[in-house]
Design an enzyme around this catalytic site. Structure first.
Site, PDB file in Angstrom:
ATOM      1  N   ASN A 143      39.913  44.298  33.086  1.00 29.91           N
ATOM      2  CA  ASN A 143      41.017  43.433  32.688  1.00 29.91           C
ATOM      3  C   ASN A 143      40.485  42.053  32.348  1.00 29.91           C
ATOM      4  O   ASN A 143      39.296  41.784  32.482  1.00 29.91           O
ATOM      5  CB  ASN A 143      42.076  43.386  33.798  1.00 29.91           C
ATOM      6  CG  ASN A 143      41.534  42.795  35.075  1.00 29.91           C
ATOM      7  OD1 ASN A 143      41.249  41.612  35.164  1.00 29.91           O
ATOM      8  ND2 ASN A 143      41.356  43.638  36.092  1.00 29.91           N
ATOM      9  N   ARG A 144      41.361  41.167  31.928  1.00 29.51           N
ATOM     10  CA  ARG A 144      40.938  39.891  31.350  1.00 29.51           C
ATOM     11  C   ARG A 144      40.839  38.747  32.343  1.00 29.51           C
ATOM     12  O   ARG A 144      40.721  37.602  31.940  1.00 29.51           O
ATOM     13  CB  ARG A 144      41.926  39.477  30.248  1.00 29.51           C
ATOM     14  CG  ARG A 144      41.964  40.418  29.067  1.00 29.51           C
ATOM     15  CD  ARG A 144      42.864  39.852  27.984  1.00 29.51           C
ATOM     16  NE  ARG A 144      43.092  40.816  26.921  1.00 29.51           N
ATOM     17  CZ  ARG A 144      42.221  41.048  25.938  1.00 29.51           C
ATOM     18  NH1 ARG A 144      41.086  40.387  25.903  1.00 29.51           N
ATOM     19  NH2 ARG A 144      42.501  41.950  25.020  1.00 29.51           N
TER      20      ARG A 144
END
Ligand code: CTP
Ligand code: CA
Length: 237
Positions: free
Chosen positions: A34-35
């Site tokens: 994820n970011r």
């Protein structure tokens, strides 16, 4: 903001902060991720140390320098993060007699923990299959570390969660706070250019006691200070 005048109100306290985003391995070269940049978690850790706390920072795949005076435990996956956070929360991690010991007074789950991981790890690199198309990836659910902390409270320990919501931010936040059994939930609104990897952040901090504190858009340090103000108030003198 009077950053020079931080209170030493976390003196003698042990706090655990998780930061970054977990990676769930598919094969030796690929993962689901994820970011999350880890910026908010690192800021929380640095701020707690500046306010006198002994800090264990459980860092999942963060490309930032270790904050000074903070014990950093590097993890990759959600399962590794769970082990590191729970043992730091219990004060059972590390070698006996090391700086690790002592139950945590607060645990702040700023990490983005993957909800799912691939059902099976492939020890060899997955190859394209001529004309057959990709094989589907089967996923299984990861344990919810925050919910585990909330379900088995250690006496006096303050549990803080983070929630990134795209819609019905407050209603979803209240429901999540109750579901996870935490004391405080920091709710961020996220979108394409909000929160992730940005130096500033707007949030509302919901309390299990029904309170809510709005933190206007500003540096992540300001949000960190509000979080530790609320934690310190709950820990008492
Ligand atoms: N969290 C956790 N373990 C997980 C997933 C999330 O400890 N397996 C923690 C996060 O660190 C965060 C909080 O739970 O502090 C909320 O994460 P979020 O993804 O917003 O909540 P979920 O319960 O996973 O709900 P959703 O379906 O909205 O993703
Ligand atoms: Ca989630």
């Amino acid at each position: 903001l009077a950053r020079g005048a931080l209170p030493r109100d976390l003196d003698g306290r042990h706090v655990v902060v998780s930061a970054g985003g977990t990676r769930e391995a598919l094969d030796p070269v690929r993962f689901l991720g994820n970011r999350s940049s880890g910026l908010q978690g690192y800021t929380l850790a640095r701020t707690a140390a500046a306010r006198g706390a002994r800090v264990t920072l459980v860092a999942a795949n963060v490309a930032l320098p270790d904050p000074a005076g903070v014990r950093v435990v590097a993890v990759e996956s959600a399962l590794e993060l769970r082990d590191a956070v729970l043992s730091a929360a219990d004060g059972t991690e590390g070698r006996s007699g090391s700086a690790g010991g002592g139950k945590a007074d607060a645990v702040v789950m700023a990490a983005a923990v993957a909800d799912f991981r691939p059902a099976g790890y492939r020890p060899s690199k997955i190859k394209k299959r001529d004309g057959a198309g990709p094989e589907p990836v089967e996923l299984v659910q990861n344990p919810d570390v925050l919910a585990e902390l909330g379900a088995c409270p250690r006496a006096g320990q303050v549990i803080v969660g983070f929630a990134a919501e795209t819609d019905d931010v407050l209603a979803n936040g209240r429901a999540k706070l109750a579901r996870k059994g935490c004391d405080l939930l920091v709710v961020n609104q996220v979108g394409p250019d909000l929160a992730f990897g940005r130096p500033d952040n707007a949030a509302v901090v919901l309390g299990a006691d029904g309170s809510s504190v709005e933190v206007p858009r500003g540096p992540k340090e300001a949000l960190a200070d509000v979080v530790w103000d609320l934690v310190a108030a709950r820990l008492g003198g």
